[in-house]
Design a protein around this motif. Structure first.
Motif, PDB file in Angstrom:
ATOM      1  N   GLU A   1       0.858  -1.182   0.000  1.00  0.00           N
ATOM      2  CA  GLU A   1       0.000   0.000   0.000  1.00  0.00           C
ATOM      3  C   GLU A   1       0.894   1.232   0.000  1.00  0.00           C
ATOM      4  O   GLU A   1       1.731   1.411   0.883  1.00  0.00           O
ATOM      5  N   LEU A   2       0.712   2.070  -1.006  1.00  0.00           N
ATOM      6  CA  LEU A   2       1.453   3.316  -1.105  1.00  0.00           C
ATOM      7  C   LEU A   2       0.530   4.451  -0.695  1.00  0.00           C
ATOM      8  O   LEU A   2      -0.530   4.654  -1.294  1.00  0.00           O
ATOM      9  N   GLN A   3       0.920   5.184   0.349  1.00  0.00           N
ATOM     10  CA  GLN A   3       0.099   6.259   0.899  1.00  0.00           C
ATOM     11  C   GLN A   3       0.770   7.612   0.648  1.00  0.00           C
ATOM     12  O   GLN A   3       1.977   7.758   0.849  1.00  0.00           O
ATOM     13  N   PHE A   4      -0.025   8.574   0.235  1.00  0.00           N
ATOM     14  CA  PHE A   4       0.430   9.955   0.070  1.00  0.00           C
ATOM     15  C   PHE A   4      -0.393  10.830   1.007  1.00  0.00           C
ATOM     16  O   PHE A   4      -1.621  10.901   0.865  1.00  0.00           O
ATOM     17  N   HIS A   5       0.268  11.473   1.959  1.00  0.00           N
ATOM     18  CA  HIS A   5      -0.397  12.354   2.922  1.00  0.00           C
ATOM     19  C   HIS A   5       0.095  13.779   2.708  1.00  0.00           C
ATOM     20  O   HIS A   5       1.299  14.037   2.841  1.00  0.00           O
ATOM     21  N   ARG A   6      -0.804  14.668   2.390  1.00  0.00           N
ATOM     22  CA  ARG A   6      -0.451  16.084   2.277  1.00  0.00           C
ATOM     23  C   ARG A   6      -0.758  16.752   3.613  1.00  0.00           C
ATOM     24  O   ARG A   6      -1.908  16.864   4.028  1.00  0.00           O
ATOM     25  N   VAL A   7       0.302  17.190   4.259  1.00  0.00           N
ATOM     26  CA  VAL A   7       0.226  17.654   5.649  1.00  0.00           C
ATOM     27  C   VAL A   7       0.130  19.179   5.672  1.00  0.00           C
ATOM     28  O   VAL A   7       0.720  19.866   4.831  1.00  0.00           O
ATOM     29  N   GLN A   8      -0.606  19.695   6.648  1.00  0.00           N
ATOM     30  CA  GLN A   8      -0.613  21.143   6.852  1.00  0.00           C
ATOM     31  C   GLN A   8       0.810  21.590   7.200  1.00  0.00           C
ATOM     32  O   GLN A   8       1.462  20.968   8.049  1.00  0.00           O
ATOM     33  N   PRO A   9       1.327  22.630   6.553  1.00  0.00           N
ATOM     34  CA  PRO A   9       2.729  23.013   6.752  1.00  0.00           C
ATOM     35  C   PRO A   9       3.132  23.190   8.213  1.00  0.00           C
ATOM     36  O   PRO A   9       4.238  22.811   8.602  1.00  0.00           O
ATOM     37  N   SER A  10       2.258  23.743   9.017  1.00  0.00           N
ATOM     38  CA  SER A  10       2.613  23.995  10.422  1.00  0.00           C
ATOM     39  C   SER A  10       2.492  22.748  11.297  1.00  0.00           C
ATOM     40  O   SER A  10       2.861  22.775  12.477  1.00  0.00           O
ATOM     41  N   LYS A  11       2.009  21.627  10.722  1.00  0.00           N
ATOM     42  CA  LYS A  11       1.731  20.431  11.517  1.00  0.00           C
ATOM     43  C   LYS A  11       2.699  19.280  11.236  1.00  0.00           C
ATOM     44  O   LYS A  11       2.552  18.200  11.815  1.00  0.00           O
ATOM     45  N   MET A  12       3.680  19.478  10.378  1.00  0.00           N
ATOM     46  CA  MET A  12       4.514  18.354   9.953  1.00  0.00           C
ATOM     47  C   MET A  12       5.249  17.698  11.120  1.00  0.00           C
ATOM     48  O   MET A  12       5.314  16.462  11.207  1.00  0.00           O
ATOM     49  N   HIS A  13       5.813  18.476  12.024  1.00  0.00           N
ATOM     50  CA  HIS A  13       6.563  17.898  13.135  1.00  0.00           C
ATOM     51  C   HIS A  13       5.669  17.016  13.995  1.00  0.00           C
ATOM     52  O   HIS A  13       6.022  15.865  14.324  1.00  0.00           O
TER      53      HIS A  13
END
Length: 279
Positions: free
Chosen positions: A69-81
Motif C-alpha cells: 500500500e502506497l500512501q500519500f499524505h499532504r500535511v498542513q505546513p505547520s503540523k509536519m513535526h
C-alpha cells in the motif's frame, strides 16, 4: 451542346470504371507484396510482435505473494513535526496489534509536492493479510483515536495498492544516509506488460552505485501506474549514476521503446523519516 455533354458524361463514366479496376488490381498486388516483405517493414520500423496474454497482467508480472500500500499524505505546513511524531507511534501501534502490516519505507518530500509524506506498507501473505489489517485498522479504538488526531493535521490523502515487478527484487539492505527518488509513470492503458518486458532487460544498465531499490505497478486505485524507487547518496550521485547508464550499449534502446508508452511522469526526491526501515 447536348451532344457534347453526353459524350463528356460517357467518357467520365468509362474513366471512373477503368480507375476502379486499376485501383483494385494495385490493391491486390500491394497486399501480396506487403505480405512477402512483411519482415522488411518489421525490421525497418522495429516492430515487436507480442503474444496475446492468456492471463491477467498482474499474474504475468508479479507473484502476488505480497501486496503493498502506497500512501500519500499532504500535511498542513505547520503540523509536519507533530504529524511525524504521531506516525512513529502509529507504526509501533500496528506492530503491537499484530495487524500483519509492516512499514517498508517512509519519507517526506524534499523536491516535488512540498509538505507531503509518503509511506509504503507491505502485507506479506497477500490480500488476506491486507484484509485482516484493515479490519483492525477500522475497528480498534486506539487506532481510531490515532486516525482522528492524524486526520486533523492533513490537507488530503490518497493511496494505491501495488504489486512488485517479479524481475525487480526489493533491495532493502543498504548503508544509511541516502536520499530516494520515486519516479511515478502513468502509462498508456494496456502497456504495463510491455513496460515490464523492456525493464526486465534494461535494469542491468542501472546497477551503478547500488541505485535500484524496487519497482511496482498499481493494482487498485489509479491503475496504469508504475513506481520506480531509487537510492542515491545525493543529487550529484543521482546525476552521475543516470549519466553512466548512457555509456552502456542497450540503454538507449530501452529509452526509445519505453518513452512512447508514457502518458505522464512525476519525480519526487524523498528524505527518509527517522522511523523508516529504508535509510
Amino acid at each position: 451542346m447536348f451532344l457534347r455533354r453526353s459524350l463528356l458524361f460517357v467518357q467520365t463514366v468509362k474513366f471512373k470504371e477503368n480507375a476502379s479496376k486499376l485501383a483494385r488490381s494495385h490493391l491486390h498486388m500491394s497486399a501480396a507484396t506487403c505480405k512477402q516483405d512483411d519482415w522488411w517493414f518489421q525490421k525497418l520500423m522495429k516492430v515487436e510482435k507480442l503474444d496475446t496474454p492468456s492471463k491477467t497482467q498482474s499474474t504475468l508480472l508479479s507473484d502476488m505473494e505480497c501486496v503493498y500500500e502506497l500512501q500519500f499524505h499532504r500535511v498542513q505546513p505547520s503540523k509536519m513535526h507533530g504529524y511525524l511524531e504521531q506516525c512513529a507511534k502509529f507504526v509501533e501501534l500496528m506492530q503491537e496489534k499484530d495487524t500483519g502490516a509492516k512499514l517498508a519505507g517512509s519519507w517526506t518530500c524534499l523536491i516535488g509536492d512540498q509538505d507531503e509524506a509518503v509511506h509504503l506498507w507491505a502485507y506479506e501473505g497477500g490480500y488476506p493479510s491486507y484484509n485482516n489489517s484493515m479490519q483492525i485498522y477500522r475497528t480498534d479504538p486506539e487506532i481510531i483515536e490515532y486516525r482522528q488526531r492524524r486526520n486533523a493535521m492533513l490537507r488530503s490523502r490518497y493511496n494505491q495498492i501495488l504489486l512488485r515487478f517479479a524481475f525487480w527484487e526489493f533491495q532493502k539492505q543498504r548503508e544509511p544516509g541516502n536520499m530516494f527518488e520515486m519516479r511515478s509513470y502513468e502509462l498508456r492503458p494496456g502497456s504495463t506488460i510491455e513496460w515490464g518486458n523492456h525493464w526486465a532487460r534494461a535494469l542491468k544498465y542501472r546497477q551503478e552505485n547500488n541505485a535500484p531499490v524496487c519497482g511496482f505497478f498499481s493494482h487498485i486505485g489509479k491503475v496504469n501506474m508504475c513506481h520506480h524507487l531509487w537510492a542515491y547518496q545525493d543529487l550529484q550521485s543521482r546525476k552521475d549514476t543516470r549519466e553512466a547508464a548512457w555509456s552502456r550499449p542497450g540503454w538507449d534502446e530501452n529509452v526509445r521503446y519505453t518513452v512512447p508508452l508514457i502518458k505522464s511522469l512525476r519525480s519526487r526526491i524523498l528524505i527518509p523519516t527517522p522511523f523508516s526501515p529504508l535509510q
